[in-house]
Design a protein around this motif. Structure first.
Motif, PDB file in Angstrom:
ATOM      1  N   PRO A 166       0.842  -1.297  -0.125  1.00 11.01           N
ATOM      2  CA  PRO A 166      -0.026   0.084   0.009  1.00 11.01           C
ATOM      3  C   PRO A 166       0.794   1.308  -0.006  1.00 11.01           C
ATOM      4  O   PRO A 166       0.282   2.365  -0.395  1.00 11.01           O
ATOM      5  N   LEU A 171      -0.201   5.180  -0.759  1.00  7.70           N
ATOM      6  CA  LEU A 171      -0.887   5.521   0.751  1.00  7.70           C
ATOM      7  C   LEU A 171      -0.344   6.619   1.534  1.00  7.70           C
ATOM      8  O   LEU A 171      -0.799   7.462   2.163  1.00  7.70           O
ATOM      9  N   TYR A 189      -2.593   2.381   8.627  1.00  7.09           N
ATOM     10  CA  TYR A 189      -1.595   1.633   8.037  1.00  7.09           C
ATOM     11  C   TYR A 189      -0.563   1.307   8.995  1.00  7.09           C
ATOM     12  O   TYR A 189      -0.248  -0.035   9.051  1.00  7.09           O
TER      13      TYR A 189
END
Length: 379
Positions: A166, A171, A189
């Motif tokens: 990601p 991200l 995350y």
């Protein structure tokens, strides 16, 4: 209030001048220390893990399935030293200020998460492999890597990339991102990656090692019981009356009953008060082929039992502070964690990559012999 509070006016109405700024810290003090530490750590990681890979590739005796897992671990740590640590050391040398592009920062964060996760997952994969070796020793192939081990090693790297992907896919591109800082920007995350990279594989690894210890204990008890039963059964059959009847009918005297016959097992025949006692060390196991394999595995797993507490202890010591601080910063916004603490626990996690070759090879005589040969070439 802007960037600070205004000064109070004295009684005469003149403005109070601001206090002088604090004297600057000595130039390059902490930064030089980070640079030296980073260079030494990189050299240790590259040297140790490089020797591990070279030894397995060149030494035939080291081409075992267990060592292929160790090579996978060494590759993860080696790539960490070559791709992540140089940029991290550069950032630390700059005082934590990121002066490069944000794209390179995202690449650094991706590689950092992926390789650290791969290193931890490889440790977990080794525990899975050794648990299988103890659970089904006769069906475990130690001399040639098979599909099960290939799947396990491949899964380790696939999952590591899945955890880190990601970041490289955008991200970190959040609004109001500070280009002078290179860090993970999404708190959700951070929690997700910490759970996947540490808080799940770590308990799994501990449970597997505990199960392996219990399996080895039961295995040893069963082996001793079988050994006692085998010796008792062999001696009972040897002195059973039907055995002597058979000898009289055939008119032949087996070589084992002649005290003057040559024995392939020295010390088998003992005279005690004129009575000959016969022992058969070669009847220690009823099935020699399987027994030798079981004994060989048992000896290797005994060595693994001695090193596993060191492996698990070093792993927990190096990585637990990092992930505790990491997830605390994401979950507790009011918790003020000094940057020195964050830097220290990060360095400690990277040190584990230098310890892995020592832990997994210093207790192995074959690795030690190879390292001695390499050192003799340069000394």
């Amino acid at each position: 209030m802007g960037n600070g509070s205004t000064g109070a006016a004295p009684c005469n109405g003149t403005a109070l001048s601001p206090p002088p700024p604090p004297p600057p810290a000595p130039a390059g003090g902490h930064n030089i220390a980070a640079l030296v530490l980073g260079i030494v750590l990189i050299l240790l990681i590259v040297g140790g893990n490089g020797l591990v890979c070279l030894s397995v590739c060149t030494e035939r005796a080291l081409k075992t399935t267990t060592n292929y897992f160790i090579v996978s671990l060494a590759i993860a740590d080696l790539l960490l030293a070559l791709l992540v640590l140089p940029l991290y050391v550069y950032s630390e040398f700059q005082g934590g200020v990121w002066s490069l592009s944000t794209v390179l920062c995202d690449a650094l964060m991706t590689m950092d998460v992926m390789l650290c996760t791969a290193s931890i997952f490889n440790l977990c994969a080794i525990s899975v492999d050794r648990f299988i070796a103890v659970s089904i020793p006769l069906n475990y192939n130690r001399r040639q890597i098979d599909l099960r081990q290939l799947i396990l090693i491949s899964t380790t790297w696939i999952f590591a990339f899945a955890v880190a992907s990601p970041v490289i896919f955008g991200l970190n591109n959040v609004p109001n991102r500070d280009p002078n800082l290179c860090q993970l920007e999404d708190d959700n995350y951070i929690v997700y990656s910490s759970i996947c990279s540490f808080f799940i594989p770590c308990p799994v690894m501990l449970v597997l090692y505990c199960a392996m210890f219990q399996g080895l204990k039961r295995w040893e008890e069963a082996r001793k019981a079988k050994l006692r039963g085998s010796i008792y059964g062999a001696n009972r059959k040897l002195y059973h009356p039907s055995t002597f009847i058979e000898r009289e009918q055939t008119g032949l005297e087996p070589e084992g009953c002649n005290p003057y016959a040559r024995s392939d097992h020295p010390g088998d025949y003992v005279m005690n008060n004129g009575i000959q006692t016969v022992s058969y060390p070669h009847l220690k196991y009823p099935h020699p082929g399987h027994s030798r394999k079981r004994a060989k595995i048992n000896g290797r797993e005994r060595k693994a039992m001695r090193v596993l507490p060191v492996v698990v202890g070093a792993f927990l010591f190096c990585w637990t502070p990092f992930f505790v601080v990491h997830i605390t910063r994401a979950l507790c916004k009011s918790c003020a964690i000094p940057t020195q603490v964050t830097s220290t626990v990060t360095w400690l996690g990277y040190v584990n990559s230098a310890l892995n070759p020592i832990i997994y090879t210093v207790f192995n005589a074959e690795f030690r012999n190879f390292f001695r040969k390499v050192l003799h070439l340069f000394c």
